[in-house]
Design a protein around this motif. Structure first.
Motif, PDB file in Angstrom:
ATOM      1  N   MET A   1       0.828  -1.192   0.000  1.00 57.86           N
ATOM      2  CA  MET A   1       0.000   0.000   0.000  1.00 57.86           C
ATOM      3  C   MET A   1       0.870   1.254   0.000  1.00 57.86           C
ATOM      4  O   MET A   1       1.855   1.324   0.734  1.00 57.86           O
ATOM      5  CB  MET A   1      -0.871   0.036   1.254  1.00 57.86           C
ATOM      6  N   PRO A   2       0.484   2.251  -0.776  1.00 56.47           N
ATOM      7  CA  PRO A   2       1.250   3.507  -0.756  1.00 56.47           C
ATOM      8  C   PRO A   2       0.990   4.280   0.540  1.00 56.47           C
ATOM      9  O   PRO A   2      -0.030   4.076   1.204  1.00 56.47           O
ATOM     10  CB  PRO A   2       0.704   4.269  -1.957  1.00 56.47           C
ATOM     11  N   LYS A   3       1.916   5.139   0.849  1.00 55.41           N
ATOM     12  CA  LYS A   3       1.759   5.967   2.047  1.00 55.41           C
ATOM     13  C   LYS A   3       0.757   7.085   1.763  1.00 55.41           C
ATOM     14  O   LYS A   3       0.650   7.546   0.633  1.00 55.41           O
ATOM     15  CB  LYS A   3       3.102   6.576   2.435  1.00 55.41           C
ATOM     16  N   LEU A   4       0.054   7.506   2.811  1.00 53.77           N
ATOM     17  CA  LEU A   4      -0.892   8.608   2.682  1.00 53.77           C
ATOM     18  C   LEU A   4      -0.163   9.925   2.896  1.00 53.77           C
ATOM     19  O   LEU A   4       0.723  10.019   3.740  1.00 53.77           O
ATOM     20  CB  LEU A   4      -2.000   8.466   3.729  1.00 53.77           C
ATOM     21  N   LYS A   5      -0.557  10.923   2.135  1.00 48.99           N
ATOM     22  CA  LYS A   5       0.064  12.237   2.298  1.00 48.99           C
ATOM     23  C   LYS A   5      -0.728  13.074   3.301  1.00 48.99           C
ATOM     24  O   LYS A   5      -1.948  13.045   3.313  1.00 48.99           O
ATOM     25  CB  LYS A   5       0.100  12.965   0.959  1.00 48.99           C
ATOM     26  N   THR A   6      -0.006  13.835   4.095  1.00 45.43           N
ATOM     27  CA  THR A   6      -0.616  14.804   4.997  1.00 45.43           C
ATOM     28  C   THR A   6      -0.930  16.061   4.201  1.00 45.43           C
ATOM     29  O   THR A   6      -0.133  16.489   3.365  1.00 45.43           O
ATOM     30  CB  THR A   6       0.357  15.146   6.137  1.00 45.43           C
ATOM     31  N   LYS A   7      -2.108  16.644   4.437  1.00 47.22           N
ATOM     32  CA  LYS A   7      -2.459  17.893   3.758  1.00 47.22           C
ATOM     33  C   LYS A   7      -1.520  18.989   4.255  1.00 47.22           C
ATOM     34  O   LYS A   7      -1.387  19.210   5.462  1.00 47.22           O
ATOM     35  CB  LYS A   7      -3.895  18.286   4.074  1.00 47.22           C
ATOM     36  N   SER A   8      -0.872  19.681   3.340  1.00 49.03           N
ATOM     37  CA  SER A   8       0.149  20.646   3.748  1.00 49.03           C
ATOM     38  C   SER A   8      -0.448  21.843   4.470  1.00 49.03           C
ATOM     39  O   SER A   8       0.196  22.440   5.327  1.00 49.03           O
ATOM     40  CB  SER A   8       0.962  21.096   2.539  1.00 49.03           C
ATOM     41  N   GLY A   9      -1.695  22.214   4.163  1.00 46.56           N
ATOM     42  CA  GLY A   9      -2.340  23.308   4.887  1.00 46.56           C
ATOM     43  C   GLY A   9      -2.595  22.949   6.336  1.00 46.56           C
ATOM     44  O   GLY A   9      -2.520  23.791   7.220  1.00 46.56           O
ATOM     45  N   THR A  10      -2.878  21.688   6.576  1.00 48.47           N
ATOM     46  CA  THR A  10      -3.129  21.221   7.941  1.00 48.47           C
ATOM     47  C   THR A  10      -1.851  21.245   8.762  1.00 48.47           C
ATOM     48  O   THR A  10      -1.865  21.587   9.943  1.00 48.47           O
ATOM     49  CB  THR A  10      -3.702  19.792   7.906  1.00 48.47           C
ATOM     50  N   LYS A  11      -0.740  20.884   8.139  1.00 52.65           N
ATOM     51  CA  LYS A  11       0.550  20.923   8.837  1.00 52.65           C
ATOM     52  C   LYS A  11       0.850  22.314   9.374  1.00 52.65           C
ATOM     53  O   LYS A  11       1.384  22.483  10.465  1.00 52.65           O
ATOM     54  CB  LYS A  11       1.686  20.551   7.874  1.00 52.65           C
ATOM     55  N   LYS A  12       0.510  23.317   8.563  1.00 53.76           N
ATOM     56  CA  LYS A  12       0.857  24.688   8.919  1.00 53.76           C
ATOM     57  C   LYS A  12      -0.079  25.288   9.969  1.00 53.76           C
ATOM     58  O   LYS A  12       0.315  26.161  10.721  1.00 53.76           O
ATOM     59  CB  LYS A  12       0.812  25.562   7.668  1.00 53.76           C
ATOM     60  N   ARG A  13      -1.321  24.828  10.003  1.00 52.31           N
ATOM     61  CA  ARG A  13      -2.325  25.473  10.837  1.00 52.31           C
ATOM     62  C   ARG A  13      -2.526  24.847  12.212  1.00 52.31           C
ATOM     63  O   ARG A  13      -3.024  25.513  13.116  1.00 52.31           O
ATOM     64  CB  ARG A  13      -3.670  25.459  10.109  1.00 52.31           C
ATOM     65  N   PHE A  14      -2.196  23.575  12.372  1.00 54.53           N
ATOM     66  CA  PHE A  14      -2.517  22.875  13.612  1.00 54.53           C
ATOM     67  C   PHE A  14      -1.290  22.219  14.208  1.00 54.53           C
ATOM     68  O   PHE A  14      -0.400  21.788  13.488  1.00 54.53           O
ATOM     69  CB  PHE A  14      -3.578  21.801  13.352  1.00 54.53           C
ATOM     70  N   LYS A  15      -1.284  22.115  15.552  1.00 54.14           N
ATOM     71  CA  LYS A  15      -0.241  21.379  16.262  1.00 54.14           C
ATOM     72  C   LYS A  15      -0.916  20.395  17.193  1.00 54.14           C
ATOM     73  O   LYS A  15      -1.992  20.678  17.735  1.00 54.14           O
ATOM     74  CB  LYS A  15       0.627  22.330  17.075  1.00 54.14           C
ATOM     75  N   ILE A  16      -0.288  19.251  17.404  1.00 53.94           N
ATOM     76  CA  ILE A  16      -0.847  18.241  18.278  1.00 53.94           C
ATOM     77  C   ILE A  16      -0.022  18.170  19.555  1.00 53.94           C
ATOM     78  O   ILE A  16       1.207  18.099  19.506  1.00 53.94           O
ATOM     79  CB  ILE A  16      -0.885  16.877  17.576  1.00 53.94           C
ATOM     80  N   THR A  17      -0.708  18.192  20.696  1.00 54.72           N
ATOM     81  CA  THR A  17      -0.025  18.131  21.980  1.00 54.72           C
ATOM     82  C   THR A  17       0.360  16.688  22.287  1.00 54.72           C
ATOM     83  O   THR A  17      -0.042  15.760  21.573  1.00 54.72           O
ATOM     84  CB  THR A  17      -0.932  18.659  23.103  1.00 54.72           C
ATOM     85  N   GLY A  18       1.093  16.500  23.352  1.00 53.95           N
ATOM     86  CA  GLY A  18       1.504  15.168  23.746  1.00 53.95           C
ATOM     87  C   GLY A  18       0.342  14.282  24.137  1.00 53.95           C
ATOM     88  O   GLY A  18       0.395  13.061  23.996  1.00 53.95           O
ATOM     89  N   THR A  19      -0.741  14.879  24.627  1.00 48.96           N
ATOM     90  CA  THR A  19      -1.908  14.095  25.023  1.00 48.96           C
ATOM     91  C   THR A  19      -2.877  13.879  23.868  1.00 48.96           C
ATOM     92  O   THR A  19      -3.924  13.260  24.064  1.00 48.96           O
ATOM     93  CB  THR A  19      -2.653  14.783  26.179  1.00 48.96           C
ATOM     94  N   GLY A  20      -2.575  14.429  22.691  1.00 51.99           N
ATOM     95  CA  GLY A  20      -3.417  14.198  21.521  1.00 51.99           C
ATOM     96  C   GLY A  20      -4.413  15.301  21.222  1.00 51.99           C
ATOM     97  O   GLY A  20      -5.221  15.165  20.310  1.00 51.99           O
ATOM     98  N   LYS A  21      -4.381  16.386  21.974  1.00 59.37           N
ATOM     99  CA  LYS A  21      -5.286  17.493  21.688  1.00 59.37           C
ATOM    100  C   LYS A  21      -4.722  18.308  20.526  1.00 59.37           C
ATOM    101  O   LYS A  21      -3.507  18.308  20.293  1.00 59.37           O
ATOM    102  CB  LYS A  21      -5.446  18.384  22.912  1.00 59.37           C
ATOM    103  N   ILE A  22      -5.587  19.027  19.842  1.00 62.88           N
ATOM    104  CA  ILE A  22      -5.156  19.833  18.699  1.00 62.88           C
ATOM    105  C   ILE A  22      -5.265  21.307  19.059  1.00 62.88           C
ATOM    106  O   ILE A  22      -6.299  21.759  19.572  1.00 62.88           O
ATOM    107  CB  ILE A  22      -5.986  19.504  17.456  1.00 62.88           C
ATOM    108  N   ILE A  23      -4.195  22.042  18.773  1.00 62.39           N
ATOM    109  CA  ILE A  23      -4.144  23.466  19.072  1.00 62.39           C
ATOM    110  C   ILE A  23      -4.205  24.235  17.752  1.00 62.39           C
ATOM    111  O   ILE A  23      -3.509  23.895  16.796  1.00 62.39           O
ATOM    112  CB  ILE A  23      -2.859  23.814  19.835  1.00 62.39           C
ATOM    113  N   ALA A  24      -5.050  25.262  17.728  1.00 63.41           N
ATOM    114  CA  ALA A  24      -5.207  26.086  16.533  1.00 63.41           C
ATOM    115  C   ALA A  24      -5.294  27.553  16.944  1.00 63.41           C
ATOM    116  O   ALA A  24      -5.460  27.869  18.124  1.00 63.41           O
ATOM    117  CB  ALA A  24      -6.475  25.683  15.781  1.00 63.41           C
ATOM    118  N   ARG A  25      -5.189  28.421  15.962  1.00 64.56           N
ATOM    119  CA  ARG A  25      -5.372  29.851  16.217  1.00 64.56           C
ATOM    120  C   ARG A  25      -6.830  30.145  16.512  1.00 64.56           C
ATOM    121  O   ARG A  25      -7.717  29.467  16.010  1.00 64.56           O
ATOM    122  CB  ARG A  25      -4.987  30.642  14.969  1.00 64.56           C
TER     123      ARG A  25
END
Length: 66
Positions: A1-25
């Motif tokens: 199976m090929p690898k899935l690509k991460t959406k590049s806009g998502t990489k720039k806009r969101f960060k994931i904490t160590g507990t799995g929560k998502i931080i956004a502006r």
């Protein structure tokens, strides 16, 4: 199976904490600041933890971020 690509806009806009929560502006701070109260403008400086419903949507765009 090929690898899935991460959406590049998502990489720039969101960060994931160590507990799995998502931080956004905070929303509503791009334009129209004259309409907002000074208190609103101050509060929107900080990053926001997203809700669980939004978290599932964002994680679909970031397949290897879990």
């Amino acid at each position: 199976m090929p690898k899935l690509k991460t959406k590049s806009g998502t990489k720039k806009r969101f960060k994931i904490t160590g507990t799995g929560k998502i931080i956004a502006r905070a929303t509503g701070k791009r334009h129209g600041m004259i309409k907002r109260t000074p208190k609103q403008i101050r509060q929107k400086r900080k990053a926001v933890v997203m809700s669980k419903a939004d978290r599932t949507i964002v994680l679909k765009y970031m397949p290897y971020a879990r």
